[in-house]
Design a protein around this motif. Sequence first.
Motif, PDB file in Angstrom:
ATOM      1  N   UNK A   1       0.845  -1.168   0.000  1.00  0.00           N
ATOM      2  CA  UNK A   1       0.000   0.000   0.000  1.00  0.00           C
ATOM      3  C   UNK A   1       0.890   1.230   0.000  1.00  0.00           C
ATOM      4  N   UNK A   2       0.500   2.228  -0.755  1.00  0.00           N
ATOM      5  CA  UNK A   2       1.314   3.419  -0.867  1.00  0.00           C
ATOM      6  C   UNK A   2       2.140   3.378  -2.137  1.00  0.00           C
ATOM      7  N   UNK A   3       2.771   4.493  -2.468  1.00  0.00           N
ATOM      8  CA  UNK A   3       3.504   4.570  -3.742  1.00  0.00           C
ATOM      9  C   UNK A   3       4.769   3.713  -3.745  1.00  0.00           C
ATOM     10  N   UNK A   4       4.981   3.012  -4.851  1.00  0.00           N
ATOM     11  CA  UNK A   4       6.174   2.172  -5.010  1.00  0.00           C
ATOM     12  C   UNK A   4       7.440   3.016  -4.894  1.00  0.00           C
ATOM     13  N   UNK A   5       7.358   4.271  -5.300  1.00  0.00           N
ATOM     14  CA  UNK A   5       8.530   5.149  -5.287  1.00  0.00           C
ATOM     15  C   UNK A   5       8.783   5.815  -3.930  1.00  0.00           C
ATOM     16  N   UNK A   6       8.010   5.480  -2.919  1.00  0.00           N
ATOM     17  CA  UNK A   6       8.187   6.102  -1.597  1.00  0.00           C
ATOM     18  C   UNK A   6       9.607   5.853  -1.085  1.00  0.00           C
ATOM     19  N   UNK A   7      10.225   6.857  -0.478  1.00  0.00           N
ATOM     20  CA  UNK A   7      11.592   6.676   0.024  1.00  0.00           C
ATOM     21  C   UNK A   7      11.680   5.780   1.261  1.00  0.00           C
ATOM     22  N   UNK A   8      10.549   5.538   1.917  1.00  0.00           N
ATOM     23  CA  UNK A   8      10.539   4.704   3.111  1.00  0.00           C
ATOM     24  C   UNK A   8       9.553   3.552   2.896  1.00  0.00           C
ATOM     25  N   UNK A  37       3.135  10.633   0.554  1.00  0.00           N
ATOM     26  CA  UNK A  37       3.794   9.764  -0.418  1.00  0.00           C
ATOM     27  C   UNK A  37       5.177   9.311   0.037  1.00  0.00           C
ATOM     28  N   UNK A  38       5.535   9.595   1.277  1.00  0.00           N
ATOM     29  CA  UNK A  38       6.865   9.235   1.776  1.00  0.00           C
ATOM     30  C   UNK A  38       6.962   7.788   2.244  1.00  0.00           C
ATOM     31  N   UNK A  39       5.827   7.116   2.465  1.00  0.00           N
ATOM     32  CA  UNK A  39       5.867   5.781   3.066  1.00  0.00           C
ATOM     33  C   UNK A  39       5.026   4.794   2.268  1.00  0.00           C
ATOM     34  N   UNK A  40       5.586   3.606   2.138  1.00  0.00           N
ATOM     35  CA  UNK A  40       4.906   2.481   1.503  1.00  0.00           C
ATOM     36  C   UNK A  40       4.868   1.351   2.527  1.00  0.00           C
TER      37      UNK A  40
END
Length: 168
Positions: A1-8, A37-40
Amino acid sequence: MGPVSAPVTIVEFFDPSCEACRAFYPLVKQMMAQTGTDVRLVLRYTVFHEGSDDAVRILEAARKQNLFEPVLEAILEQQPVWADHGKPDLEKAWQIAAMAGLDVEQGKKDAVSPAIDNILAQDMADVQANNVKQTPTFFVNEKPLTEFSPQGLFTLVKAEIDASKAGS
């Protein structure tokens, strides 16, 4: 869940029958909402309780119908109804999934697919490889959560977000 490109990336070794996983889920969801968008979140199945493998099959059948999150939330919310550790009532779990929108007839067909067998086998191999002994177990950007608490998880996630922003 969350963006694949998230840095965390939070990896949670998770058992759908686990009360602690149920307790942590709203906290993790809230943290994800706060971090944008920082966390996946990646859930890895850890089937330690009786019937959990069948609950995973329900969740993966829901994924095939694009209903993973609503069914996950319903299964967790109603966990006390179906997940008695001595004798889980998986028919009730299917009924709960149906109330969340799952086509149960199709779901039961999908639940026995070799693809889901492979997911379960891979996740349990990863449980062993990572020496996971309890659920939930969290890793944040591959770092294990050593202070097991909601605050500990929040602190580790925040540190990783801050580190990612400092490095960009």
